[in-house]
Design an enzyme around this catalytic site. Structure first.
Site, short mmCIF file in Angstrom:
data_model
loop_
_atom_site.label_atom_id
_atom_site.label_comp_id
_atom_site.label_asym_id
_atom_site.label_seq_id
_atom_site.Cartn_x
_atom_site.Cartn_y
_atom_site.Cartn_z
N TRP B 320 0.84 -1.20 0.00
CA TRP B 320 0.00 0.00 0.00
C TRP B 320 0.88 1.26 0.00
CZ3 TRP B 320 -0.52 4.26 3.16
CH2 TRP B 320 -1.65 5.07 2.94
N HIS B 321 2.05 1.16 0.64
CA HIS B 321 2.92 2.33 0.77
C HIS B 321 3.63 2.71 -0.51
CE1 HIS B 321 2.24 1.84 5.07
NE2 HIS B 321 2.65 3.07 5.18
N GLY B 322 3.62 1.83 -1.49
CA GLY B 322 4.25 2.21 -2.74
C GLY B 322 4.37 1.02 -3.67
N PHE B 465 1.80 8.20 -2.39
CA PHE B 465 1.00 7.10 -1.87
C PHE B 465 -0.41 7.06 -2.40
CE2 PHE B 465 4.52 7.88 0.70
CZ PHE B 465 4.95 6.63 1.04
#
Lengths: 372, 465
Positions: B320-322, B465
């Site tokens: 989810w963070h990248g 993000f």
């Protein structure tokens, strides 16, 4: 009590953002910032095309920041806050008391070798002798003023590499000549150039390599032409409380020399010192009228002819060289984009001087023109 | 648009607030809906369409699920599945397509071209936010929103649109219908916003420069001290950047009468990694717990299954963070420590608080190096230097220079990571507080404005993000 406190909180906030919002519209936009020495973004014109390709919003954002009320003072305040918080530099310039020194970045040995090879190629290609001079920037000569352990790269290393690599041109030892006088006023405190006195010491080093006899310092009539010169490092750093510099001239403009300037479209006659620049921010440009692709000086003296491949350091140096040459041309590779050897052959120069300050030599993108 | 910009502070915000409070209450959601779209579309106007599509999709799904949830559970479920798949497909397409294309193209004979689309701002945040609505409706945790404007206002609400907190529909549903704007709330919103502004502009941007100095350093240049300075600087940067953004969002929400849930609670004082993740980006943790971990069975289906669930949740959290495999690795890195703690470590840490603090900080700071370095080789260069095994030795002149340049800010940032400052301030007599708060607000506004006017350096980390 609680209510009064809440009102105070809300009021401070709303008045602050509201007042600057109103001022933003009330204060007329300015075209140019003297302090920053650059044109400011104007209100962008709206079009749906510009909106959807993002140009409108990004320009509008720059516009609000560029035209923010009292912009110059905010920038100075930020510079002061940086120093207060323990920093010793701001926007790439070191604060050294009454002097501002720009950071320098060494591009590495391979890059330097490649650049010097262009000089080698020129010297091997033409018959006239080629002299190669690298002028230390103020950050090198005044390194003792830098904050302790400042992580700026050493220009002496670059000089050593360059002169080691240079094989066909005669190297000029400017660093020793300037270093011997490091305690004198040889660089502007707020600018990246040498002063006229610095240029004089550079001139003596050039004379020594060329086999000329320089005039003694006492032979000149020193004139102060400006006492409020705020240069490039002053602009970029935001340290705007640092006292301005003094500009001097040594060689009088008695009209003997006639200078033609080619600005790319037409030829103009310019004086040795264009004093109209003293009314502007960019006061250093008074020497020969600033940057131009090509300038040709008929000196009015007897002697050989010289071509200088220049950066702006040469402009304050040229007056000292006049008495030794009949003609001096200054070509700037950043703007003069055609074959250099053709120009040399056409005009039959007796000598060529490639003269750059170390920071300019290591960043100029057009040095390859030397080899064409 | 970002909060920490001249444009937002001195044009967008005054106009938004002025009109919001001048129009009658029933028009306020309409006004918010309109300015939300301006805010969102500012960077990439085309993506307004994407946002409007997302609003319509989830609005209609919500209506359909609401219609069928009590009569035809199966049908409602089908709508929910389709809606969730569409939402995730949108997120996948814009955020992960290129990663997948590059990865699959590494297989001989496979060649999928990358698209190079720019990531729609905040898509990771608002996809999660909108997805929560049909799920809540399906579960009966939230009522159906029939008013399109109100629903649109929820999805695109500008304070938390770009970088959270991730507001779940059920937490805010009642406020969309009715909320009370009071002086009390407004003033506390201002204070909170200013705290966030100071965190972002005065601390995060500042220490971020220190990380940048070292981030790409060659092994021969990165000393023990340099690597630690950089790692600590980034740990502070990401905390102050992100929590500052959340503070500004919560503050702006209050100025408009909303109450959002908290997102950070002094994570660096944690005594275990488990505790760290209860204090760091709480709204994301809650989201994954409620919509992934618990539906997978959580801890109710035995230990092996719980471990697997943790691995799944943390792999997803990492990604989810990248869109990069380093983020997956970073997520699994945390899963490792969390599982370890679940198995036995937590019991030991409960009895050894000092060791717990040291261990948690080491895990977090090292984690940020993995998180922020784009290449594994550079991460290893950092870890080698941080262990004192790098070829550059212990410390060099430039490290001392940066230490003295950034020392005061780093110390201030460390202190601000602790609850002590707030506690001390609360001990002051009420009169002193009443006077000093407006003065501090004025000071932060003034200095922040100076930095923003000057700023060539104002990147917003969470844009990725």
């Amino acid at each position: 009590m609680k209510k009064a406190a809440n009102i105070a909180v809300a009021a401070v906030f709303l008045i602050f953002i509201g007042a600057f919002s109103v001022l933003h519209f009330a204060v007329p936009d300015r075209e140019f910032s003297e302090q920053e020495n650059r044109y400011q973004q104007q209100a962008p014109e709206f079009s749906f095309r510009a909106l959807f390709d993002g140009a409108f919003t990004s320009k509008f954002e720059t516009y609000t920041t560029d035209q923010f009320p009292f912009r110059d003072r905010w920038i100075t305040m930020k510079a002061r806050c940086e120093l207060l918080s323990g920093k010793k530099e701001n926007n790439g310039a070191y604060y050294c008391g009454d002097t501002i020194l720009a950071d320098y970045e060494n591009p590495g040995r391979d890059d330097i070798d490649r650049r010097v090879d262009y000089v080698n190629a020129l010297a091997e290609k033409i018959d006239a002798p080629v002299y190669f001079g690298l002028i230390p920037g103020p950050t090198m000569i005044n390194a003792s003023l830098l904050p302790k352990n400042a992580p700026t790269d050493d220009q002496q290393t670059v000089l050593d590499w360059a002169y080691h690599r240079s094989r066909a041109a005669a190297n000029i030892d400017l660093a020793s000549a300037l270093g011997a006088h490091r305690d004198e006023y040889i660089y502007y405190r707020t600018d990246h150039h040498w002063t006229s006195l610095g240029a004089y010491y550079g001139y003596t080093a050039i004379c020594e390599t060329m086999g000329l006899t320089p005039s003694p310092l006492s032979a000149y009539d020193r004139q102060t032409v400006s006492e409020d010169f705020c240069g490039t490092t002053w602009s970029s750093s935001g340290f705007t409380w640092v006292a301005p510099d003094t500009i001097e001239t040594f060689v009088p403009d008695d009209g003997t020399a006639s200078i033609t300037l080619f600005n790319g479209r037409e030829q103009l006659a310019t004086p040795l010192y264009d004093t109209s620049y003293l009314e502007k921010k960019d006061k250093y440009s008074m020497f020969l009228g600033g940057n131009a692709p090509l300038r040709s000086i008929e000196t009015g003296h007897d002697g050989p002819s010289l071509l200088i491949v220049r950066d702006s350091y040469s402009d304050s140096l040229a007056p000292f060289l006049l008495e030794h040459f009949s003609r001096i041309d200054l070509v700037d590779l950043r703007y003069y984009a055609s074959s250099l050897s053709a120009y040399i052959a056409e005009n039959g120069f007796d000598a060529v001087l490639v003269l750059y300050s170390v920071p300019n030599f290591t960043t100029d993108l057009n040095l390859f023109l030397l080899s064409l | 648009m970002v909060f920490s910009s001249i444009l937002f502070l001195f044009l967008y915000l005054p106009v938004t607030l002025a009109v919001y409070y001048l129009v009658p209450a029933r028009w306020r959601n309409v006004w918010l809906f309109a300015v939300n779209l301006v805010f969102y579309g500012w960077g990439e106007p085309v993506y307004i369409l994407l946002m409007v599509f997302s609003i319509c999709l989830n609005y209609v799904s919500g209506l359909l699920i609401g219609k069928h949830r009590d009569t035809d559970r199966k049908k409602a479920r089908r709508v929910l599945v389709v809606n969730t798949v569409l939402n995730l497909a949108m997120l996948f397409f814009f955020k992960y397509f290129d990663l997948m294309a590059r990865t699959l193209s590494a297989i001989p004979g496979v060649d999928i071209p990358t698209l190079g689309l720019s990531l729609p701002i905040g898509i990771s945040f608002y996809t999660f936010q909108t997805m929560s609505y049909p799920i809540d409706v399906y579960r009966g945790d939230g009522h159906v929103q029939r008013n399109f404007i109100k629903f649109g206002t929820f999805v695109a609400l500008f304070p938390q649109l770009i970088a959270g907190p991730i507001v779940r529909y059920k937490d805010i549903a009642a406020q969309l219908d009715e909320r009370h704007e009071t002086l009390d709330k407004f003033a506390s919103g201002v204070q909170r916003f200013i705290v966030g502004l100071a965190k972002k502009v005065l601390i995060a941007n500042n220490v971020g420069m220190l990380w940048d100095v070292y981030a790409d350093a060659a092994p021969g240049q990165l000393t023990f001290m340099g690597a630690w300075l950089a790692a600590i600087a980034f740990s502070l940067q990401i905390y102050f950047d992100f929590s500052g953004y959340s503070d500004m969002a919560i503050g702006l929400g209050r100025m408009l009468g909303f109450e959002f849930l908290e997102n950070f609670n002094y994570p660096y004082i944690s005594k275990s990694v488990t505790e760290f993740w209860r204090r760091w980006h709480m709204s994301l943790g809650t989201w994954f717990r409620d919509y992934v971990y618990i539906p997978l069975g959580g801890s109710r289906k035995g230990l092996p299954r719980q471990m697997l669930n943790l691995l799944i949740v943390w792999a997803l959290t990492g990604l989810w963070h990248g869109a990069s495999w380093t983020f997956l690795f970073w997520g699994l890195y945390y899963a490792f420590f969390l599982i370890l703690e679940k198995l036995f470590l937590l019991r030991w840490l409960d009895r050894h608080h000092a060791a717990g603090h040291v261990y948690t900080l080491l895990v977090a700071v090292s984690g940020w190096v993995i998180f922020q370095q784009t290449s594994v080789s550079q991460t290893l260069v950092f870890f080698q230097a941080m262990c004192g095994l790098g070829p550059a030795g212990f410390c060099a002149g430039q490290d001392l220079y940066y230490l003295s340049s950034f020392g005061p800010v780093l110390l201030a940032a460390c202190f601000a990571s602790l609850p002590a400052g707030k506690a001390l301030f609360a001990k002051l007599p009420e009169k002193v507080r009443a006077v000093s708060v407006p003065v501090l607000i004025l000071a932060v506004l003034t200095v922040s404005t100076a930095y923003l006017v000057d700023s060539t350096y104002n990147p917003f980390l969470y844009f990725k993000f």
